[in-house]
Scaffold this active site. Structure first.
Site, PDB file in Angstrom:
ATOM      1  N   LYS A  34       0.612  -1.117   0.064  1.00 23.78           N
ATOM      2  CA  LYS A  34      -0.054   0.186  -0.239  1.00 23.78           C
ATOM      3  C   LYS A  34       0.639   1.466  -0.439  1.00 23.78           C
ATOM      4  O   LYS A  34       0.609   2.246  -0.667  1.00 23.78           O
ATOM      5  CB  LYS A  34      -1.443   0.154   1.270  1.00 23.78           C
ATOM      6  N   LYS A  81      -4.876 -10.087  -7.119  1.00 23.80           N
ATOM      7  CA  LYS A  81      -6.515 -10.295  -6.152  1.00 23.80           C
ATOM      8  C   LYS A  81      -7.086  -9.434  -6.518  1.00 23.80           C
ATOM      9  O   LYS A  81      -6.601  -7.795  -6.712  1.00 23.80           O
ATOM     10  CB  LYS A  81      -6.079 -10.644  -4.517  1.00 23.80           C
ATOM     11  N   LYS A 110      -9.475  -3.295  -4.655  1.00 26.81           N
ATOM     12  CA  LYS A 110     -10.472  -2.314  -4.680  1.00 26.81           C
ATOM     13  C   LYS A 110      -9.376  -1.394  -4.454  1.00 26.81           C
ATOM     14  O   LYS A 110      -9.551   0.209  -5.758  1.00 26.81           O
ATOM     15  CB  LYS A 110     -11.479  -1.774  -3.002  1.00 26.81           C
TER      16      LYS A 110
HETATM   17  N1  AQP Z   1      -9.996 -10.768  -3.284  1.00 25.63           N
HETATM   18  C1  AQP Z   1     -10.213 -11.223  -2.385  1.00 25.63           C
HETATM   19  N2  AQP Z   1     -10.204 -12.411  -2.354  1.00 25.63           N
HETATM   20  C2  AQP Z   1     -10.529 -12.660  -1.518  1.00 25.63           C
HETATM   21  N3  AQP Z   1     -11.184 -12.329   0.469  1.00 25.63           N
HETATM   22  C3  AQP Z   1     -10.344 -11.178  -0.069  1.00 25.63           C
HETATM   23  N4  AQP Z   1     -10.298  -9.607   0.842  1.00 25.63           N
HETATM   24  C4  AQP Z   1     -10.298  -8.454   0.460  1.00 25.63           C
HETATM   25  N5  AQP Z   1      -9.884  -8.719  -1.089  1.00 25.63           N
HETATM   26  C5  AQP Z   1      -9.889 -10.504  -1.373  1.00 25.63           C
HETATM   27  C6  AQP Z   1     -10.791  -9.573   2.662  1.00 25.63           C
HETATM   28  O1  AQP Z   1     -11.672  -9.135   2.109  1.00 25.63           O
HETATM   29  C7  AQP Z   1     -11.947  -8.718   3.305  1.00 25.63           C
HETATM   30  C8  AQP Z   1     -12.159  -7.233   4.385  1.00 25.63           C
HETATM   31  O2  AQP Z   1     -11.711  -6.611   3.657  1.00 25.63           O
HETATM   32  P1  AQP Z   1     -10.675  -5.470   3.607  1.00 25.63           P
HETATM   33  O3  AQP Z   1     -11.974  -3.827   4.544  1.00 25.63           O
HETATM   34  O4  AQP Z   1      -9.571  -4.699   4.365  1.00 25.63           O
HETATM   35  O5  AQP Z   1     -10.312  -4.631   2.884  1.00 25.63           O
HETATM   36  P2  AQP Z   1      -9.287  -4.957   1.757  1.00 25.63           P
HETATM   37  O6  AQP Z   1      -9.048  -5.865   2.398  1.00 25.63           O
HETATM   38  O7  AQP Z   1      -8.739  -3.070   2.396  1.00 25.63           O
HETATM   39  O8  AQP Z   1      -9.845  -4.818   0.630  1.00 25.63           O
HETATM   40  P3  AQP Z   1      -8.997  -4.340  -0.999  1.00 25.63           P
HETATM   41  O9  AQP Z   1      -9.518  -4.526  -1.879  1.00 25.63           O
HETATM   42  O10 AQP Z   1      -7.638  -5.330  -0.533  1.00 25.63           O
HETATM   43  O11 AQP Z   1      -8.499  -3.294  -0.243  1.00 25.63           O
HETATM   44  P4  AQP Z   1      -6.893  -2.768  -0.876  1.00 25.63           P
HETATM   45  O12 AQP Z   1      -6.636  -3.264  -2.260  1.00 25.63           O
HETATM   46  O13 AQP Z   1      -7.146  -1.147  -0.087  1.00 25.63           O
HETATM   47  O14 AQP Z   1      -6.285  -3.652  -0.072  1.00 25.63           O
HETATM   48  C9  AQP Z   1     -10.709  -8.819   4.688  1.00 25.63           C
HETATM   49  O15 AQP Z   1     -10.884 -10.469   5.122  1.00 25.63           O
HETATM   50  C10 AQP Z   1     -10.126  -9.474   3.475  1.00 25.63           C
HETATM   51  O16 AQP Z   1      -9.065 -10.318   3.457  1.00 25.63           O
END
Ligand code: AQP
Length: 332
Positions: free
Chosen positions: A112, A195, A198
Site C-alpha cells: 500500500k 487478487k 478495490k
Molecule cells: N480478492 C480477495 N479474495 C478474498 N478475500 C478478500 N478480501 C479482500 N480482497 C479479497 C477480504 O475481505 C475482507 C475485508 O477486507 P478489507 O475491508 O480490509 O478490505 P481490503 O483488504 O482493504 O480490500 P481490498 O480490496 O484488498 O483493499 P485494498 O485494495 O485497499 O487492499 C478481508 O477479510 C480480506 O481478507
C-alpha cells in the site's frame, strides 16, 4: 460457543466480490455456530486520506451491506469500530510491544505504501496491523474469518498475544485465522494473477456488488481467460477460468468437479453467460436489501448502537485487565 471477530473497511462504498466470497459470506455462516463480533473498521479507513462526509456515508453503507448479506443483529454483534474507544486504547499498548523491524515486514503495508509513494504513507498505515491486533485481542477471539491476504496480520496477532502473556501473565486468547481454501483469494477478472482489490484492480476487473447488474454481467462476460478451449480447474495454467469456476461453485453450491462435467465440450462463452446470470440473480436482491436499510437510517443507527453497547461490555473488561497487567494505576 467459540468466538469469532472480523472487520471490513468502509472505504470504497460498495463491497467487492472478493470481500464477499473471501470474508462476509463466512461471517453469515459463522453467526449460527459462533459467538460472533463483526465491525465496520472506520479507524482503519482513515489510514489513507478520506473525505469526512464520504466516510460517514460509507460507514452506514457498509453496515447496510452487511445486513443485506445476511448478518442478523439477533445472532451476532454488529458495530462500528470508532464507537468502541477501547480499540485505540489497546492498540497503543500493543504498539509499544511491537518491534519496528517486525512492523516493517508487513507486506500489506509495503504494497500500500508503494502504491501511495512511500513519503506520503501515514504512520497510521504503518501501524494498521497493530490496531488490527488490538481489534482481535479485545474480544478474546478464537477465530478470525478473513481472506488469505490477512494471514500475516493474524500471525502478528498471535506473536504479540504470546509476548504480552509471557511478559505480563496470561491475558489474551491466541486466535487462529479462519480461511476457507476455495475462496481465500478471488482474482481480478482482467488480470487473474492478482487478487481482486478495490485499490489495485482495474475497474473492469473488479466486481462491485452495488454496480448496476448490467455492468456486472458485462464484466463477467469480458473476463480474461486463455487461448485453450477446455473448461477445467487449473490455477497454474488457467487462472482466469479457475477463478470463474470458483465464483460459480461458491455462489451455486455446485462442486468444481460437477461444473467441469457440466461444461464438458462447451465453449468459454457458455460458462461466462451462465455466470453472468448467476451474478445478476445474486446482486439484484442484494442491492434492493441494501437500499432498504439505507432508506431507514434510524433503524440502522439503532442496530449499530445496540451492537456497540454489547461490544463495549466485552472490550472494556479486556482492556481493564490488560491495563492492570501493564501496571497502569487504576483511576479512582
Ligand atoms: N480478492 C480477495 N479474495 C478474498 N478475500 C478478500 N478480501 C479482500 N480482497 C479479497 C477480504 O475481505 C475482507 C475485508 O477486507 P478489507 O475491508 O480490509 O478490505 P481490503 O483488504 O482493504 O480490500 P481490498 O480490496 O484488498 O483493499 P485494498 O485494495 O485497499 O487492499 C478481508 O477479510 C480480506 O481478507
Amino acid at each position: 460457543r467459540p468466538r469469532v471477530l472480523s472487520g471490513i473497511q468502509p472505504t470504497a462504498g460498495s463491497f467487492h466480490l472478493g470481500n464477499y466470497l473471501g470474508a462476509v459470506r463466512q461471517w453469515v455462516a459463522l453467526q449460527e455456530t459462533h459467538d460472533a463480533f463483526y465491525m465496520v473498521v472506520d479507524l482503519h479507513a482513515i489510514t489513507v486520506p478520506q473525505d469526512p462526509k464520504e466516510l460517514r456515508a460509507n460507514t452506514r453503507l457498509a453496515a447496510a451491506q452487511l445486513l443485506a448479506a445476511g448478518l442478523d443483529p439477533e445472532r451476532c454483534t454488529l458495530f462500528v469500530q470508532s464507537h468502541v474507544p477501547e480499540h485505540a486504547q489497546l492498540a497503543w499498548v500493543m504498539n509499544c510491544l511491537t518491534g519496528f523491524g517486525e512492523a516493517s515486514r508487513m507486506t500489506q503495508f509495503k504494497d500500500k505504501a508503494a502504491r501511495q509513494g512511500a513519503d506520503r504513507a501515514s504512520v497510521g498505515l504503518f501501524t494498521y496491523p497493530i490496531l488490527q491486533v488490538a481489534d482481535i485481542l479485545l474480544y478474546q477471539a478464537h477465530e478470525v474469518p478473513v481472506g488469505e491476504d490477512q494471514r500475516q496480520h493474524i500471525e502478528l496477532t498471535r506473536d504479540l498475544a504470546e509476548r504480552f502473556n509471557g511478559r505480563f501473565g496470561e491475558t489474551f486468547t491466541l486466535p487462529k485465522a479462519y480461511i476457507l481454501k476455495e475462496t481465500a483469494k478471488i482474482y481480478d477478472l482482467q488480470d487473474p494473477s492478482v487478487k481482486m482489490s478495490k485499490s489495485a484492480s482495474t475497474p473492469k476487473g473488479l466486481i462491485n456488488l452495488l454496480d448496476e447488474p448490467k455492468t456486472t454481467a458485462k464484466k463477467v462476460k469480458s473476463a480474461v481467460t486463455d487461448t485453450d478451449t477446455v473448461i477445467r480447474y487449473d490455477v497454474e495454467n488457467k487462472p482466469g477460468i479457475s477463478n470463474l469456476l470458483t465464483i460459480h461453485s461458491t455462489l451455486t453450491g455446485t462442486s468444481i468437479a460437477d461444473l467441469e462435467r457440466q461444461y464438458e465440450g462447451k465453449m468459454y462463452g457458455a460458462l461466462k453467460t451462465d455466470l453472468a446470470e448467476i451474478m445478476v440473480d445474486f446482486v439484484t436482491p442484494f442491492r434492493e436489501r441494501t437500499q432498504q436499510y439505507l432508506d431507514d437510517p434510524e433503524t440502522l443507527d439503532s442496530i449499530l448502537a445496540k451492537g456497540a453497547e454489547k461490544a463495549r461490555a466485552v472490550a472494556a473488561e479486556t482492556l481493564a485487565h490488560a491495563y492492570d497487567r501493564v501496571g497502569f494505576l487504576p483511576a479512582k
